[in-house]
Design an enzyme around this catalytic site. Structure first.
Site, PDB file in Angstrom:
ATOM      1  N   HIS A  20       0.841  -1.205   0.000  1.00  0.00           N
ATOM      2  CA  HIS A  20       0.000   0.000   0.000  1.00  0.00           C
ATOM      3  C   HIS A  20       0.876   1.254   0.000  1.00  0.00           C
ATOM      4  CE1 HIS A  20      -3.146  -2.588   2.279  1.00  0.00           C
ATOM      5  NE2 HIS A  20      -3.597  -2.420   1.052  1.00  0.00           N
ATOM      6  N   ARG A  94      -1.830  -6.593  -8.653  1.00  0.00           N
ATOM      7  CA  ARG A  94      -0.612  -7.376  -8.451  1.00  0.00           C
ATOM      8  C   ARG A  94      -0.379  -8.380  -9.563  1.00  0.00           C
ATOM      9  NH1 ARG A  94      -2.670  -8.420  -2.475  1.00  0.00           N
ATOM     10  NH2 ARG A  94      -4.494  -8.442  -3.816  1.00  0.00           N
ATOM     11  N   SER A 132      -2.997  -7.729   2.769  1.00  0.00           N
ATOM     12  CA  SER A 132      -3.339  -7.543   4.180  1.00  0.00           C
ATOM     13  C   SER A 132      -3.796  -8.864   4.797  1.00  0.00           C
ATOM     14  CB  SER A 132      -4.443  -6.497   4.329  1.00  0.00           C
ATOM     15  OG  SER A 132      -3.966  -5.227   3.972  1.00  0.00           O
TER      16      SER A 132
END
Ligand code: PNS
Length: 163
Positions: A20, A94, A132
Protein backbone atom coordinates in the site's frame (compact mmCIF):
# COMPACT_ATOMS: atom_id res chain seq x y z
CA UNK A 1 -3.12 27.76 -13.00
CA UNK A 2 -4.35 24.45 -14.43
CA UNK A 3 -6.80 22.19 -12.71
CA UNK A 4 -5.74 20.16 -9.73
CA UNK A 5 -6.14 16.46 -10.23
CA UNK A 6 -7.21 14.78 -7.03
CA UNK A 7 -6.96 10.99 -6.84
CA UNK A 8 -8.58 8.74 -4.27
CA UNK A 9 -6.99 5.50 -3.09
CA UNK A 10 -9.66 3.42 -1.35
CA UNK A 11 -9.16 0.29 0.70
CA UNK A 12 -9.71 -1.45 3.98
CA UNK A 13 -6.07 -0.99 5.03
CA UNK A 14 -6.50 -3.70 7.65
CA UNK A 15 -3.62 -3.23 8.07
CA UNK A 16 -1.53 -0.93 5.84
CA UNK A 17 1.25 -2.95 4.15
CA UNK A 18 4.48 -2.01 2.38
CA UNK A 19 2.60 -2.66 -0.87
CA UNK A 20 0.00 0.00 0.00
CA UNK A 21 2.78 2.40 0.99
CA UNK A 22 4.51 1.80 -2.35
CA UNK A 23 1.27 2.74 -4.13
CA UNK A 24 0.78 5.85 -1.99
CA UNK A 25 4.26 7.06 -3.02
CA UNK A 26 3.59 6.35 -6.71
CA UNK A 27 0.19 8.05 -6.55
CA UNK A 28 1.54 11.11 -4.75
CA UNK A 29 4.15 11.53 -7.51
CA UNK A 30 1.60 11.39 -10.29
CA UNK A 31 -1.29 13.42 -8.88
CA UNK A 32 -1.59 16.87 -7.30
CA UNK A 33 -3.36 15.49 -4.27
CA UNK A 34 -3.97 11.98 -3.08
CA UNK A 35 -6.68 10.98 -0.63
CA UNK A 36 -6.20 7.68 1.12
CA UNK A 37 -9.79 6.63 1.82
CA UNK A 38 -10.13 4.07 4.58
CA UNK A 39 -13.37 2.18 4.06
CA UNK A 40 -15.93 1.29 6.69
CA UNK A 41 -17.80 -1.86 5.72
CA UNK A 42 -20.41 -2.63 8.40
CA UNK A 43 -20.68 -6.24 7.20
CA UNK A 44 -16.95 -6.93 7.42
CA UNK A 45 -14.95 -7.77 10.53
CA UNK A 46 -11.60 -5.99 10.78
CA UNK A 47 -8.73 -6.64 13.17
CA UNK A 48 -8.25 -2.89 13.69
CA UNK A 49 -10.90 -0.24 14.33
CA UNK A 50 -11.32 2.51 11.73
CA UNK A 51 -9.48 5.12 13.81
CA UNK A 52 -6.45 2.88 14.30
CA UNK A 53 -6.33 1.97 10.60
CA UNK A 54 -6.40 5.69 9.76
CA UNK A 55 -3.80 6.57 12.42
CA UNK A 56 -1.44 3.90 11.11
CA UNK A 57 -1.73 5.24 7.55
CA UNK A 58 -1.27 8.81 8.78
CA UNK A 59 1.74 7.85 10.88
CA UNK A 60 3.45 5.93 8.08
CA UNK A 61 3.14 8.31 5.14
CA UNK A 62 6.08 10.42 6.35
CA UNK A 63 7.47 12.91 3.88
CA UNK A 64 4.64 12.52 1.35
CA UNK A 65 2.08 13.80 3.85
CA UNK A 66 2.01 17.26 2.25
CA UNK A 67 0.06 15.95 -0.72
CA UNK A 68 -1.60 13.00 0.97
CA UNK A 69 -4.70 13.25 3.11
CA UNK A 70 -6.26 10.37 5.05
CA UNK A 71 -10.07 10.24 5.09
CA UNK A 72 -12.66 7.64 5.95
CA UNK A 73 -15.67 6.61 3.92
CA UNK A 74 -18.85 4.62 4.39
CA UNK A 75 -21.17 3.57 1.62
CA UNK A 76 -20.25 4.01 -1.99
CA UNK A 77 -16.80 4.93 -3.19
CA UNK A 78 -18.28 7.13 -5.94
CA UNK A 79 -19.99 9.27 -3.29
CA UNK A 80 -16.73 9.69 -1.39
CA UNK A 81 -14.97 10.64 -4.63
CA UNK A 82 -17.66 13.24 -5.40
CA UNK A 83 -17.58 14.64 -1.87
CA UNK A 84 -13.81 15.19 -2.03
CA UNK A 85 -13.61 16.35 -5.65
CA UNK A 86 -11.56 13.34 -6.75
CA UNK A 87 -11.71 12.51 -10.45
CA UNK A 88 -9.56 9.42 -10.37
CA UNK A 89 -9.48 6.22 -8.33
CA UNK A 90 -6.20 4.39 -7.95
CA UNK A 91 -5.92 0.67 -7.20
CA UNK A 92 -2.97 -1.72 -7.22
CA UNK A 93 -3.09 -4.73 -9.52
CA UNK A 94 -0.61 -7.38 -8.45
CA UNK A 95 -1.30 -9.80 -11.25
CA UNK A 96 -3.86 -11.53 -13.41
CA UNK A 97 -5.99 -12.66 -10.48
CA UNK A 98 -6.48 -9.07 -9.28
CA UNK A 99 -7.41 -7.84 -12.74
CA UNK A 100 -10.75 -9.65 -12.86
CA UNK A 101 -12.20 -8.21 -9.68
CA UNK A 102 -10.56 -4.81 -10.16
CA UNK A 103 -11.92 -4.40 -13.70
CA UNK A 104 -15.36 -5.28 -12.47
CA UNK A 105 -15.11 -2.74 -9.64
CA UNK A 106 -13.76 -0.05 -12.01
CA UNK A 107 -16.56 -0.61 -14.53
CA UNK A 108 -19.22 -0.65 -11.84
CA UNK A 109 -17.93 2.65 -10.49
CA UNK A 110 -17.85 4.07 -14.03
CA UNK A 111 -21.48 3.07 -14.51
CA UNK A 112 -22.36 4.97 -11.33
CA UNK A 113 -20.17 8.00 -12.08
CA UNK A 114 -18.99 8.17 -15.73
CA UNK A 115 -16.49 10.99 -15.16
CA UNK A 116 -14.62 8.97 -12.54
CA UNK A 117 -11.70 7.05 -14.01
CA UNK A 118 -9.79 4.21 -12.38
CA UNK A 119 -6.03 4.00 -12.87
CA UNK A 120 -4.30 0.71 -12.08
CA UNK A 121 -0.85 0.76 -10.61
CA UNK A 122 1.59 -2.10 -10.81
CA UNK A 123 3.19 -2.42 -7.37
CA UNK A 124 6.94 -2.98 -7.04
CA UNK A 125 7.69 -6.69 -7.66
CA UNK A 126 8.86 -7.25 -4.10
CA UNK A 127 5.28 -6.67 -2.95
CA UNK A 128 3.55 -8.60 -5.73
CA UNK A 129 2.73 -11.48 -3.38
CA UNK A 130 1.72 -9.33 -0.43
CA UNK A 131 -1.80 -8.77 0.93
CA UNK A 132 -3.34 -7.54 4.18
CA UNK A 133 -5.00 -10.95 4.51
CA UNK A 134 -1.63 -12.74 4.51
CA UNK A 135 -0.22 -10.21 6.97
CA UNK A 136 -3.19 -10.85 9.31
CA UNK A 137 -2.64 -14.60 9.09
CA UNK A 138 1.05 -14.30 9.87
CA UNK A 139 0.39 -11.92 12.77
CA UNK A 140 -2.27 -14.23 14.23
CA UNK A 141 0.26 -17.04 14.11
CA UNK A 142 2.89 -14.80 15.77
CA UNK A 143 5.10 -14.90 12.68
CA UNK A 144 7.56 -12.27 11.53
CA UNK A 145 5.90 -9.36 9.66
CA UNK A 146 8.76 -6.85 9.83
CA UNK A 147 9.64 -7.13 6.15
CA UNK A 148 6.03 -6.78 5.02
CA UNK A 149 4.67 -3.76 6.92
CA UNK A 150 6.05 -0.45 8.27
CA UNK A 151 7.49 -0.63 11.83
CA UNK A 152 4.46 1.09 13.44
CA UNK A 153 2.13 -1.49 11.89
CA UNK A 154 4.34 -4.37 13.05
CA UNK A 155 4.19 -2.94 16.56
CA UNK A 156 0.40 -2.55 16.44
CA UNK A 157 0.05 -6.15 15.24
CA UNK A 158 2.29 -7.34 18.08
CA UNK A 159 -0.03 -5.60 20.55
CA UNK A 160 -3.14 -6.90 18.80
CA UNK A 161 -1.90 -10.51 18.89
CA UNK A 162 0.40 -10.76 21.93
CA UNK A 163 2.23 -14.08 22.33
O1 PNS B 1 -8.84 -3.12 0.60
P1 PNS B 1 -10.01 -3.69 -0.15
O2 PNS B 1 -10.80 -4.60 0.75
O3 PNS B 1 -9.58 -4.36 -1.42
O4 PNS B 1 -10.96 -2.45 -0.54
C1 PNS B 1 -12.19 -2.64 -1.19
C2 PNS B 1 -12.97 -1.32 -1.29
C3 PNS B 1 -13.22 -0.76 0.09
C4 PNS B 1 -12.18 -0.34 -2.12
C5 PNS B 1 -14.32 -1.64 -2.01
O5 PNS B 1 -14.96 -2.69 -1.35
C6 PNS B 1 -15.25 -0.44 -2.08
O6 PNS B 1 -15.03 0.48 -2.85
N1 PNS B 1 -16.30 -0.45 -1.25
C7 PNS B 1 -17.27 0.62 -1.19
C8 PNS B 1 -18.62 0.16 -1.71
C9 PNS B 1 -18.79 0.47 -3.17
O7 PNS B 1 -18.61 1.58 -3.63
N2 PNS B 1 -19.15 -0.56 -3.94
C10 PNS B 1 -19.42 -0.44 -5.36
C11 PNS B 1 -18.15 -0.48 -6.17
S1 PNS B 1 -17.81 -2.08 -6.80
Amino acid sequence: MGTMTIAIYPGSFDPLTNGHLDLIHRGARLFDRLLVAVGVNPGKQTIFELQQRMDLVQGCIGEVEGVVEVVSFTGLLVDAAKEHGATCVIRGVRGASDLDSESSMANTNRTLLPELDTVFFSPAPEWSFLSSRLVREIARGHGEVNKLVPPAVAQALQQRFPD
